[in-house]
Scaffold this active site. Sequence first.
Site, PDB file in Angstrom:
ATOM      1  N   HIS A  62     -48.643  -3.149   9.797  1.00  0.00           N
ATOM      2  CA  HIS A  62     -49.655  -3.893  10.548  1.00  0.00           C
ATOM      3  C   HIS A  62     -50.964  -4.026   9.780  1.00  0.00           C
ATOM      4  O   HIS A  62     -51.626  -5.070   9.845  1.00  0.00           O
ATOM      5  CB  HIS A  62     -49.868  -3.232  11.912  1.00  0.00           C
ATOM      6  CG  HIS A  62     -48.670  -3.339  12.797  1.00  0.00           C
ATOM      7  ND1 HIS A  62     -48.098  -2.252  13.431  1.00  0.00           N
ATOM      8  CD2 HIS A  62     -47.899  -4.403  13.131  1.00  0.00           C
ATOM      9  CE1 HIS A  62     -47.052  -2.662  14.125  1.00  0.00           C
ATOM     10  NE2 HIS A  62     -46.905  -3.954  13.950  1.00  0.00           N
ATOM     11  N   ASP A 137     -42.690 -20.510  21.875  1.00  0.00           N
ATOM     12  CA  ASP A 137     -42.117 -20.714  20.547  1.00  0.00           C
ATOM     13  C   ASP A 137     -43.261 -20.916  19.559  1.00  0.00           C
ATOM     14  O   ASP A 137     -44.053 -21.855  19.689  1.00  0.00           O
ATOM     15  CB  ASP A 137     -41.212 -21.943  20.586  1.00  0.00           C
ATOM     16  CG  ASP A 137     -40.515 -22.208  19.264  1.00  0.00           C
ATOM     17  OD1 ASP A 137     -40.905 -21.615  18.236  1.00  0.00           O
ATOM     18  OD2 ASP A 137     -39.563 -23.017  19.251  1.00  0.00           O
ATOM     19  N   ASP A 155     -45.656 -12.789  11.716  1.00  0.00           N
ATOM     20  CA  ASP A 155     -45.156 -11.425  11.909  1.00  0.00           C
ATOM     21  C   ASP A 155     -43.777 -11.530  12.549  1.00  0.00           C
ATOM     22  O   ASP A 155     -43.589 -11.251  13.729  1.00  0.00           O
ATOM     23  CB  ASP A 155     -46.132 -10.655  12.800  1.00  0.00           C
ATOM     24  CG  ASP A 155     -45.749  -9.199  12.978  1.00  0.00           C
ATOM     25  OD1 ASP A 155     -44.713  -8.789  12.434  1.00  0.00           O
ATOM     26  OD2 ASP A 155     -46.473  -8.479  13.688  1.00  0.00           O
TER      27      ASP A 155
END
Length: 281
Positions: A62, A137, A155
């Site tokens: 992260h 989406d 990510d």
Amino acid sequence: MDLWYTEKQTPNHGITTKIKRTIHHEETEFQKLDVIETEQFGKMLVLDGMVMTTDKDEFVYHEMITHVAMNTHPNPKEVLVVGGGDGGAIREILRYSSVERAVLAEIDGKVIDASKAYFPKIASGLGEARVDIQVTDGIRHIEENPGRYDVILVDSTEPVGPAVGLFQKNFYEGIHKALKEDGIMVAQTESPWFNADLIRQVYQDISTTFPITRLYTASIPTYPSGLWSFTIGSKKYDPLKVRESELQEFDTKYYHPKMQKALFQLPVFVEELLEKRKEEK
């Protein structure tokens, strides 16, 4: 009786870790979702049999997907995370006081729910006022928001199932359009040991879309091979030309400003992956 979880990372290789119990299991609209408690890494989030994050080593991924781009851009105000339903990238983004809005576009809302319930430290920023959570989406969100973002972080999970479209050239071209004229993107791009062809292709696709393209790596023990790559595409700012004195420093566990330029000093075999792609062009 000992219980062990095994992820088959390739047809010929996997990792295994001793577990205490399965905490949560469900089949969402998009994938199988499990939260298991391991002896070595604490709680582990698993999607379709693949490790997404753990209590113990989550900070590496992260921090690394976030701070290189955020520290390269001089004034990131509007930031998008595509995927990242665990909230870890959002948590790191919120460290920057310049950020006015951080959008999370995650296709599977059940990942967000599970992360809030079982990984509260990772998901700690999801309830903040600057965060806009959209269960949608990410590809569609990109298409519907031209010229909006300063930084976009992809990510994603591995390139299977709902994430396949996040590793294609037209998606990177869409990101280019969704970024402002000085915007930056970063995508996680898998393991140099196991995904050489993917890294070559993604690097080519991003480098033909953005004038500045760089690849960097990090050590993440629960990801395939332990060596992970990230590819950055920038319209204007080069992460190798940012002065260290201008970089912001936080109470992080892996990334720090002195690493910014060193991260791009790649192992020879990784450099050769990119050189081979250049020769083939």
